[in-house]
Write an enzyme that holds these catalytic residues in place. Sequence first.
Site, PDB file in Angstrom:
ATOM      1  N   ASP A  75       0.949  -1.023   0.074  1.00 40.99           N
ATOM      2  CA  ASP A  75      -0.120  -0.030  -0.113  1.00 40.99           C
ATOM      3  C   ASP A  75       0.940   1.300   0.138  1.00 40.99           C
ATOM      4  O   ASP A  75       1.572   1.417   1.009  1.00 40.99           O
ATOM      5  CB  ASP A  75      -0.969   0.002   1.191  1.00 40.99           C
ATOM      6  CG  ASP A  75      -1.437   1.209   1.415  1.00 40.99           C
ATOM      7  OD1 ASP A  75      -1.492   2.142   0.554  1.00 40.99           O
ATOM      8  OD2 ASP A  75      -2.533   1.413   2.561  1.00 40.99           O
ATOM      9  N   GLU A  91      -7.120   0.492  -4.646  1.00 39.46           N
ATOM     10  CA  GLU A  91      -7.238   0.236  -3.199  1.00 39.46           C
ATOM     11  C   GLU A  91      -8.510  -0.228  -2.733  1.00 39.46           C
ATOM     12  O   GLU A  91      -8.624  -1.079  -1.777  1.00 39.46           O
ATOM     13  CB  GLU A  91      -6.785   1.758  -2.485  1.00 39.46           C
ATOM     14  CG  GLU A  91      -5.359   2.146  -2.603  1.00 39.46           C
ATOM     15  CD  GLU A  91      -5.185   3.290  -2.348  1.00 39.46           C
ATOM     16  OE1 GLU A  91      -6.284   4.199  -2.089  1.00 39.46           O
ATOM     17  OE2 GLU A  91      -3.973   3.991  -2.856  1.00 39.46           O
ATOM     18  N   ASP A  93     -12.776   5.658   2.396  1.00 37.98           N
ATOM     19  CA  ASP A  93     -11.512   5.766   2.782  1.00 37.98           C
ATOM     20  C   ASP A  93     -11.301   7.184   3.093  1.00 37.98           C
ATOM     21  O   ASP A  93     -10.962   7.946   2.492  1.00 37.98           O
ATOM     22  CB  ASP A  93     -10.638   5.273   1.482  1.00 37.98           C
ATOM     23  CG  ASP A  93      -9.151   5.381   1.826  1.00 37.98           C
ATOM     24  OD1 ASP A  93      -8.922   5.703   3.102  1.00 37.98           O
ATOM     25  OD2 ASP A  93      -8.451   4.509   1.013  1.00 37.98           O
ATOM     26  N   LYS A  96       2.758  11.227  -3.673  1.00 35.38           N
ATOM     27  CA  LYS A  96       1.710  10.532  -4.431  1.00 35.38           C
ATOM     28  C   LYS A  96       0.924  11.575  -4.908  1.00 35.38           C
ATOM     29  O   LYS A  96       0.296  11.176  -6.038  1.00 35.38           O
ATOM     30  CB  LYS A  96       1.128   9.666  -3.304  1.00 35.38           C
ATOM     31  CG  LYS A  96      -0.065   8.725  -4.089  1.00 35.38           C
ATOM     32  CD  LYS A  96      -0.558   7.982  -2.926  1.00 35.38           C
ATOM     33  CE  LYS A  96      -1.924   6.859  -3.535  1.00 35.38           C
ATOM     34  NZ  LYS A  96      -2.449   5.945  -2.283  1.00 35.38           N
TER      35      LYS A  96
HETATM   36  P1  ADP Z   1      -3.193   7.378   3.769  1.00 32.57           P
HETATM   37  O1  ADP Z   1      -3.937   6.353   3.126  1.00 32.57           O
HETATM   38  O2  ADP Z   1      -3.422   8.745   3.326  1.00 32.57           O
HETATM   39  O3  ADP Z   1      -1.723   7.097   3.676  1.00 32.57           O
HETATM   40  P2  ADP Z   1      -3.647   6.382   6.284  1.00 32.57           P
HETATM   41  O4  ADP Z   1      -4.818   5.591   6.006  1.00 32.57           O
HETATM   42  O5  ADP Z   1      -2.386   5.896   6.933  1.00 32.57           O
HETATM   43  O6  ADP Z   1      -3.265   7.229   5.408  1.00 32.57           O
HETATM   44  O7  ADP Z   1      -4.374   7.297   7.612  1.00 32.57           O
HETATM   45  C1  ADP Z   1      -3.405   8.183   8.480  1.00 32.57           C
HETATM   46  C2  ADP Z   1      -4.476   9.269   9.324  1.00 32.57           C
HETATM   47  O8  ADP Z   1      -4.885   8.327  10.286  1.00 32.57           O
HETATM   48  C3  ADP Z   1      -3.342  10.268  10.112  1.00 32.57           C
HETATM   49  O9  ADP Z   1      -4.146  11.303   9.867  1.00 32.57           O
HETATM   50  C4  ADP Z   1      -3.550   9.698  11.215  1.00 32.57           C
HETATM   51  O10 ADP Z   1      -3.598  10.653  12.299  1.00 32.57           O
HETATM   52  C5  ADP Z   1      -4.985   9.122  11.320  1.00 32.57           C
HETATM   53  N1  ADP Z   1      -5.031   7.947  12.319  1.00 32.57           N
HETATM   54  C6  ADP Z   1      -4.320   6.909  12.672  1.00 32.57           C
HETATM   55  N2  ADP Z   1      -4.663   6.154  13.769  1.00 32.57           N
HETATM   56  C7  ADP Z   1      -5.676   6.825  14.453  1.00 32.57           C
HETATM   57  C8  ADP Z   1      -6.723   6.879  15.430  1.00 32.57           C
HETATM   58  N3  ADP Z   1      -6.371   5.935  16.290  1.00 32.57           N
HETATM   59  N4  ADP Z   1      -7.621   7.496  15.420  1.00 32.57           N
HETATM   60  C9  ADP Z   1      -7.797   8.638  14.807  1.00 32.57           C
HETATM   61  N5  ADP Z   1      -6.924   8.877  13.848  1.00 32.57           N
HETATM   62  C10 ADP Z   1      -5.915   8.025  13.422  1.00 32.57           C
HETATM   63 MG    MG Z   2      -4.541   4.677   1.948  1.00 30.41          MG
END
Ligand code: ADP
Ligand code: MG
Length: 618
Positions: A23, A187, A211, A87
């Site tokens: 991912d 995704e 998402d 990205k």
């Molecule tokens: P992307 O797909 O954009 O790379 P992610 O799916 O990894 O991103 O999501 C990252 C986001 O999720 C960040 O803003 C992070 O602060 C938030 N996040 C991660 N864990 C938690 C949680 N326990 N509660 C709320 N937000 C969270």
């Molecule tokens: Mg993502």
Amino acid sequence: MAKIPINIATGSLQKDEMIVGIDLGTTNSLVAIIHPDTGKPIVLKEHNSSALVPSIIHFDKNANIVVGDEAKQFLISEPQQTIFSAKRLMGKSYNDIKQRADFFSYKILDDDTESLVKIQVGNKFYSPVDLSSFILKELKARAEHILKTPVNKAVITVPAYFNDAQRQATRDAGKLAGLDVLRIINEPTAASLSYGMGINKEENKIIAVYDLGGGTFDVSILRIAGGIFDVLSTNGNTYLGGDDMDKTIVDFWMKKNGMTGEEWLLHDSLKQQLRLKAEEAKKHLSVLDSYTGVLHNAELNITKNEFNQLIAPLIESTLQNCKSALKDAELTVNDIEAVVMVGGSTRVPLVKEKVGAFFDQKVNDTVNPDEVVALGAAIQADILAGNNRDLLLLDITPLSLGLETSGGLMDVLIPRNTKIPAKAARQYTTQVDGQPGMRISVYQGERDMVKDNRKLAEFILSGIPGMPAGMAKVEIAFLINADGILTVAAKELRSGVQQSIEVKPQYGLTDTDVEKMLQDSLLHAKDDIATRALVEAKTEAEQLLKTTEGFLQKNASALSQQELLQTAAAMQALQLAITMDDKNLVQSKTEELNNISRPYAERIMDDAIATAMKGKKL
Ligand code: ADP
Ligand code: MG
């Protein structure tokens, strides 16, 4: 599931091909595999650390690179050398992103053209493909360290809304990182696979995938039938995510504590610390009812209720996107049979609650939302590696199919591993005024220069009526039918002139040949991509020289002596750079010539408009 033996002496896995699922996220990236013993997908991580690798790259003064948490700490203190959100730039031109240029705190070359963006760090230039490849290289290295075996094959995920160019860029990044990208999958498709959807071929249903990541939101409506995922619609907001939740908390604390911008926000490290505290608070509130923290004598408190009020509008706007997605798919909430939650930000209870209420059902949230996409990619990888090998070879194109474009580059229309029947089309134009024909050369293979690939066919589309360079619109379409026969058709859209040809791409090609071609492409990936970058830079530079020359011929009298001299010098320097075959030099000289000509080009354009307007006055 085939079992994988382990070599007891070395501890390494004895399987020649371990295919990983990746991912490659805007905020975080991670790798997953199917566990050889349990057959279940798992994410790869070192002991006591997270599987998530922040998608951030830091360059030090000597252009040494670190990726991940180590890079994240430089985000605010060294913004020019710390690249995040690469990205977002994949497959984009400066024109595509210029409205959002202030979002990026690093230098994106403002060349005001349709060519792909470049980033400048120090005196080096990087493409988004280079940047993504740095992240993929790091993921590959980590995976190899954990698995104690080489990792050369991968399935990589991309958002459902990614276009052809963005998907191709992602493939290139994989290749540059030394990975054979077996397939690029959506995704939301990967996420659904993690929930076991689409694995049973009998299954037939319509689902929504919601998402919410760090900086982006998207919702996709998918139809699953006969093991095939069809994207019915997508919607979203590419500038909305968990980071915005963090920002609302920062603002809330500043207001509550009477913290002034001067005191708090001018200081980089304080700003960074405050943002990190806000993220910590947010995560805390996903499980508890209140958060208490301190930072340099300031009390940082917030309750879940307060937080929910802050983010309610943000969630509401995502629901508007869901509404639009349903409308575009010509469906209603009642048609949606399952809702899959993806992205770290869907851990926020209010998000789950509101999304569940909107779709009027309990959402699927049992799989870790920031791992669900990578896990699904691993499942897809396993399907590709698995027992259906015969089916696989019958159903897909084993090598990419494409055309020769400027500078002898291979432009892929149908990437390898595409399911057949398949079709793809792209538009091209003429390079010379009055050009009457266009040579169409069809190639097969994975190398970046056509000379290293296999030529399948060539024909000339003739009879294009005389028009200035760049005006003709020639659409070239590739169609592979279920028997693997490729038809290439070319049509000039303005005049309707057309021609086509039929070829059998697999004719005279053995499995060993295919394997060899694939291996060669990996072996030469680095040189190939460097050559491609150089050819692209040179083509762009030559184009700029040509337009500047044309411009000078028409407008020399409107330029000052100094402008003429500067332009001539810059043109000469660029000319020289082109002959020296140095990509960075060509790019920086292109940039210089652009910088010199832009002000007067704009001035003359404005004058021309003003004159035209004057003429129209009564
Ligand atoms: P992307 O797909 O954009 O790379 P992610 O799916 O990894 O991103 O999501 C990252 C986001 O999720 C960040 O803003 C992070 O602060 C938030 N996040 C991660 N864990 C938690 C949680 N326990 N509660 C709320 N937000 C969270
Ligand atoms: Mg993502």
